[in-house]
Design a protein around this motif. Structure first.
Motif, PDB file in Angstrom:
ATOM      1  N   SER A  16      -7.666  -6.832   6.130  1.00  0.00           N
ATOM      2  CA  SER A  16      -7.045  -8.261   6.131  1.00  0.00           C
ATOM      3  C   SER A  16      -5.511  -8.131   5.749  1.00  0.00           C
ATOM      4  N   SER A  17      -4.685  -7.268   5.721  1.00  0.00           N
ATOM      5  CA  SER A  17      -3.538  -7.603   5.369  1.00  0.00           C
ATOM      6  C   SER A  17      -2.452  -6.695   5.783  1.00  0.00           C
ATOM      7  N   GLY A  18      -1.791  -7.244   5.811  1.00  0.00           N
ATOM      8  CA  GLY A  18       0.291  -5.823   6.116  1.00  0.00           C
ATOM      9  C   GLY A  18       0.835  -6.274   4.968  1.00  0.00           C
ATOM     10  N   SER A  19       1.997  -5.504   5.703  1.00  0.00           N
ATOM     11  CA  SER A  19       3.117  -5.550   4.250  1.00  0.00           C
ATOM     12  C   SER A  19       4.658  -5.599   5.177  1.00  0.00           C
ATOM     13  N   GLY A  20       5.582  -6.191   4.555  1.00  0.00           N
ATOM     14  CA  GLY A  20       7.146  -5.393   4.784  1.00  0.00           C
ATOM     15  C   GLY A  20       8.379  -5.858   4.208  1.00  0.00           C
ATOM     16  N   PHE A  21       9.215  -5.417   3.900  1.00  0.00           N
ATOM     17  CA  PHE A  21      10.098  -6.312   3.501  1.00  0.00           C
ATOM     18  C   PHE A  21      11.314  -6.021   3.931  1.00  0.00           C
ATOM     19  N   GLN A 102     -10.098   4.004   7.541  1.00  0.00           N
ATOM     20  CA  GLN A 102      -8.703   4.533   7.554  1.00  0.00           C
ATOM     21  C   GLN A 102      -8.399   4.354   6.997  1.00  0.00           C
ATOM     22  N   ALA A 103      -8.069   2.500   6.321  1.00  0.00           N
ATOM     23  CA  ALA A 103      -7.339   2.039   5.452  1.00  0.00           C
ATOM     24  C   ALA A 103      -7.957   2.264   4.540  1.00  0.00           C
ATOM     25  N   PRO A 104      -6.493   2.351   3.397  1.00  0.00           N
ATOM     26  CA  PRO A 104      -5.492   1.552   3.291  1.00  0.00           C
ATOM     27  C   PRO A 104      -5.105   2.575   4.231  1.00  0.00           C
ATOM     28  N   PHE A 105      -3.510   1.472   4.827  1.00  0.00           N
ATOM     29  CA  PHE A 105      -2.923   2.736   5.863  1.00  0.00           C
ATOM     30  C   PHE A 105      -1.274   2.266   4.923  1.00  0.00           C
ATOM     31  N   THR A 106      -0.706   3.798   4.797  1.00  0.00           N
ATOM     32  CA  THR A 106       0.633   3.865   3.687  1.00  0.00           C
ATOM     33  C   THR A 106       1.337   4.263   4.797  1.00  0.00           C
ATOM     34  N   ALA A 107       2.862   4.029   4.550  1.00  0.00           N
ATOM     35  CA  ALA A 107       4.097   4.465   5.123  1.00  0.00           C
ATOM     36  C   ALA A 107       5.138   3.794   4.105  1.00  0.00           C
ATOM     37  N   SER A 108       6.380   4.587   3.097  1.00  0.00           N
ATOM     38  CA  SER A 108       6.834   5.220   2.780  1.00  0.00           C
ATOM     39  C   SER A 108       8.472   4.832   3.021  1.00  0.00           C
ATOM     40  N   TYR A 109       8.975   4.243   2.178  1.00  0.00           N
ATOM     41  CA  TYR A 109      10.977   3.935   2.865  1.00  0.00           C
ATOM     42  C   TYR A 109      11.211   4.245   1.714  1.00  0.00           C
ATOM     43  N   ARG A 110      13.036   5.232   1.799  1.00  0.00           N
ATOM     44  CA  ARG A 110      13.122   5.528   0.739  1.00  0.00           C
ATOM     45  C   ARG A 110      15.033   6.066   1.080  1.00  0.00           C
ATOM     46  N   ASN A 111      16.346   5.921   0.010  1.00  0.00           N
ATOM     47  CA  ASN A 111      17.146   6.380   0.039  1.00  0.00           C
ATOM     48  C   ASN A 111      17.545   5.175   1.388  1.00  0.00           C
ATOM     49  N   PHE A 112      17.160   3.690   0.788  1.00  0.00           N
ATOM     50  CA  PHE A 112      18.332   2.905   2.147  1.00  0.00           C
ATOM     51  C   PHE A 112      19.735   3.100   1.588  1.00  0.00           C
ATOM     52  N   ASN A 113      20.988   2.845   2.870  1.00  0.00           N
ATOM     53  CA  ASN A 113      22.567   3.053   2.270  1.00  0.00           C
ATOM     54  C   ASN A 113      22.858   1.826   3.924  1.00  0.00           C
ATOM     55  N   ALA A 114      23.836   1.783   2.929  1.00  0.00           N
ATOM     56  CA  ALA A 114      24.176   0.945   4.618  1.00  0.00           C
ATOM     57  C   ALA A 114      25.520   0.526   4.008  1.00  0.00           C
TER      58      ALA A 114
END
Length: 181
Positions: A16-21, A102-114
């Motif tokens: 029923s939902s997803g996410s982003g940034f 199998q939900a929720p499906f979870t991914a992780s993000y780290r160390n953003f560097n621009a």
């Protein structure tokens, strides 16, 4: 969810939902790094993505998308570059369906560097149109012959679709951005 005092961001997807940034800044050009932890286990039908996009009704975009998989199958990296808000991407025909149990499906993000020039109020944070020699050595880097051969090998052995060669998709001829000399 933000974890480890802001060092890790996790995104979840269920039926029923997803996410982003998105980043707080807009960038003119630069080198951007991000570490991703893909959805583990049976993640068929999900996409963990990292992409760059301009704004507006006819936007440009560079995508790095990791297509979910059945357990123990390799992930498929789908890359996409398009302009002016047009290019659907290949989905393998939708042959594998999402197992929502199998939900929720979870991914992780780290160390953003621009290491990039910030674009704000119509102006760049960089003093010129070219990156400085101390921070922008990556700007002039090229693949050496060994790396070019490795890239060709990966394309030959792992590329499953290249819309730049899809005559059915572009019967009128390839768009200008796909024509290579």
């Amino acid at each position: 969810m933000i974890l480890n005092n802001g060092d890790v961001l996790t995104l979840s997807l269920d039926k029923s939902s997803g996410s982003g940034f998105q980043s707080k800044n807009e960038y003119l050009f630069g080198k951007i790094d991000m570490q991703l932890k893909l959805v583990p286990g049976n993640s068929a039908g999900t996409v963990t993505a990292y992409y760059l996009s301009s704004k507006g009704s006819t936007w440009d975009e560079i995508d790095f998308m990791f297509l979910g998989n059945l357990s123990k199958d390799p992930y498929i990296l789908h890359t996409n570059v398009f302009s002016q808000g047009k290019d659907d991407w290949a989905t393998m025909g939708g042959l594998v369906k999402t197992d929502w149990t199998q939900a929720p499906f979870t991914a992780s993000y780290r160390n953003f560097n621009a290491n990039a020039c910030v674009w704000s109020n119509g102006a760049s944070s960089c003093k010129s149109d070219a990156p400085s020699s101390t921070n922008g050595a990556w700007f002039s880097q090229e693949l050496d012959s060994t790396s070019q051969q490795r890239l060709q090998w990966v394309r030959k052995n792992y590329m499953i679709y290249n819309y730049c060669t899809d005559d059915n998709r572009f019967p009128q001829g390839l768009p200008p951005e796909y024509r290579m000399s």
